[in-house]
Every structure is written in structure tokens, then in C-alpha cells.
Design a protein around this motif. Sequence first.
Motif, PDB file in Angstrom:
ATOM      1  N   GLN A   1       5.598  52.615  10.622  1.00 35.65           N
ATOM      2  CA  GLN A   1       5.030  53.525   9.631  1.00 35.65           C
ATOM      3  C   GLN A   1       4.954  55.043   9.193  1.00 35.65           C
ATOM      4  O   GLN A   1       5.829  55.293   8.212  1.00 35.65           O
TER       5      GLN A   1
ATOM      6  N   HIS B   1       2.543  63.709   9.929  1.00 35.58           N
ATOM      7  CA  HIS B   1       3.426  62.606  11.007  1.00 35.58           C
ATOM      8  C   HIS B   1       1.772  63.841  11.695  1.00 35.58           C
ATOM      9  O   HIS B   1       1.485  63.063  12.926  1.00 35.58           O
TER      10      HIS B   1
ATOM     11  N   PRO C   1       3.440  52.224  14.641  1.00 38.26           N
ATOM     12  CA  PRO C   1       3.649  53.490  14.126  1.00 38.26           C
ATOM     13  C   PRO C   1       5.336  54.162  14.204  1.00 38.26           C
ATOM     14  O   PRO C   1       5.045  54.998  12.852  1.00 38.26           O
TER      15      PRO C   1
END
Lengths: 216, 216
Positions: free
Chosen positions: A95, B79, A92
Motif C-alpha cells: 500500500q 505514511h 501495508p
Amino acid sequence: MTVRRVSAYKWVPPFAQGLVRDLRVRWALEEAGFAYEVDAIAHPDRLAPDYVAKQPFAQVPVYEEDDLVLFESGAIVLHLARQSTMLMPSDPTEQAHVTMWIFAALNSIEPCISVLAELDLFHAEQNWAREQRPLAEETVKARLQQLADALADRDYLLKQFSAADLMLVSVLRILRHTNILAGFSTLTAYQNRVESRPAFKRALEAQMNTFAAYEP
Amino acid sequence: MTVRRVSAYKWVPPFAQGLVRDLRVRWALEEAGFAYEVDAIAHPDRLAPDYVAKQPFAQVPVYEEDDLVLFESGAIVLHLARQSTMLMPSDPTEQAHVTMWIFAALNSIEPCISVLAELDLFHAEQNWAREQRPLAEETVKARLQQLADALADRDYLLKQFSAADLMLVSVLRILRHTNILAGFSTLTAYQNRVESRPAFKRALEAQMNTFAAYEP
């Protein structure tokens, strides 16, 4: 079996060949190893109601994946990156970093490069364009210096090649009509490294083949 | 307990107050109901090596979430959206659509608006800016018409309010020094609808409070 389709122009003038944004999506598809079909449209047909219903800004590419329809090359590349570790690691945090650099390429770097390219490619004969150009070039160079400093001596933006490099190099290519990048050896080496990827070469060849097939 | 931090300028001139991009992140945090701390920096300190190590383009905001450090307001908002259904639904197709419109706001709409704003705010006295301005305004209006057509009679870009609306309205706000949006009743109503959200008001007030605290 997932069916993937990308819209592309049948033909554009040479100054745009190798830059039209379906290249970014074709490249991502090639890196991921996903087969795709091309919906080649004549340039005026981008304004057809059926097309605008899929792409409200009347541009290419539109990407279709079974029932999903997406526009915006940044969003499409990120969508593909979530399906392939060739484009984005599964961690994550990594990413988030890939996503961050895709946005940086498109919102912190591309706008000033596009301003310069539009002056040169569409308005070079205008006095106002000639007068503005030094400032536009200075703005690009300042941004590229920041980018070169950030890249430093790394081969890629992150630990390994990712969709972030794909997007950033796609943006840097817009400067090809100038010698500006030659002033940044770090970035020139980086661009050459990324463009030497077989997936890029296949994507570029595929775009050029479409233009050749429909050469007016 | 996750600690969230956002960098912001201590003070900017009035033309930039209410537009600086930490507003976009503050707004997303407010929508999600996430508490955050502000790292207020003097404008010249964006160039300090410690800061540039976090934000290579020497801008705000930097967002820190425990050990994660992100720049690019688009990436930060996306995010955060992955952490809150107030900003993005959990359905993958809807997530792809929210992501698509965030990119559209930042790459298909903001660039032409920024060109116009820079002409008006930084170069209004230059002949080249005066000569270029009609074309820059025409470009913005054409893009806004496409956007109004795409929005049609819907309240939000997608089925419900999302991070896409947050980002698009943040971009439309850059036109506040002009009367251009007034020519698009659909977009004016849309902007008013989105800006009436309590989370937006809290975020704007928080940014303005920082400026007030450090008024030179």
C-alpha cells in the motif's frame, strides 16, 4: 447501499476530451466494480458558490460517497483504492508503494508534462512559448527516461496492476498531442497494456458519452 | 526499535536552503516525535546507481524505515501521518480530508508556484522568461485567492493542525523570493502560525545544520 457520485463537465473542447480528471475517478470506480452516478455541470458552473464550496479550485471532479465529499483526483483514487484490492493490495508495504507511485505520477511527472501541454495547447502562438518549448520538451524527456529505467521490463509499476498504474497512465495521456512517448518503447508498451483494460475503456466511453449527450 | 533514515543533501546553494524537500519529512518526524538519522549525500551522488535504485528521479528525500524504502515527500509524510495523531486524526473521514489537502498542496498549488520559481531562479535572464512571468504570477495569485477563500478565518485547513498544513506551508515557502504572499493577509498569518511550531523550527535548524557542516 453506498451512493457514489462524481462531478464531470457536460462538454469540453476536443483537446480536453479523454483527459479531464473525472476520467481517473471513473476508471478507479470501474476497476473496483463500484456503481456511480454523474453530476454533469456546465463548464461555467464550476464557479458557482455551491460548487466551489465542495471544490475550492473550481475544477472537476468532486467525489461524493454518502456524506463524504472529496476533491483532488489523487486523493479520491487513493480513497477508492483502500476499498478494493483491484486497485491496491491489502499488505501495508505494498500500500505504501502504491501511494508512493500515485504521488510520483502527480508531483514528479505530471508537472513537467503539464508545462509542455500548456505551451502547446494554450500559448503556441506566443514567441515566449516557442522559445521555451525545447527546454520544456527536454525536461519531459529526461523525466520519462528515468521513468522507463525504473519500470525496466516489468508489466506494471508494482507486482500487479494497481491504482499507481492507473494514475501514471492518466498522466502520460496528456502527451497524446506529441510524438514524445513514441521515443520510449517501454512506456508506449506499458501505456497500451494499461489502456487495454476493460475498466479503462468503459470509463473513457462514459466520459465521451457525457460530452456527446451535451454536444453544443 | 524502528530505525528511521532520511536522505538529504550535504549542501545546496542559499536559494535552495530551507526549501529542499527532506525538510518536509524532517518536520513530520519532529511533529510525531520520531527520532531519525540523516544520510547526507553530495549533490552529484544523487545520480549514483545505488541511490537511483531507491529514488528513480535522483532527488531527495529517500526515507527508510526498517526494511521499507519510500520516495516522494508527499507519500512519506502521509505514511508518517498514519503513525501519529499529531499529524492526522484517527477518524477515517478526517484522514480522507488530510490526504485530500496533501494532494491539493502538491498537485493543485505547487505546480504553478514551481513554474514561477523556476522562471525567477533559473531563467531570469531569458527573454522568454521575462515575457512569460506576468502570466505565471497572475496564475499563482488566482490560485492563492482560491486558497485564501477556502481557508477563510480558520487557523488550520481542518479542525486542528495536521500534515495537510505542514505540506501546504512547505509549498507556500517556495514563494519566499517574491512579495506575492504579502498580498494575502490570511495566508501570511496562516504561514506564520504554522511556521511558529517548535517542530518546524527544529526541522529547519537540522537541515541548515547539515549545510553548515558541509559548507564548501
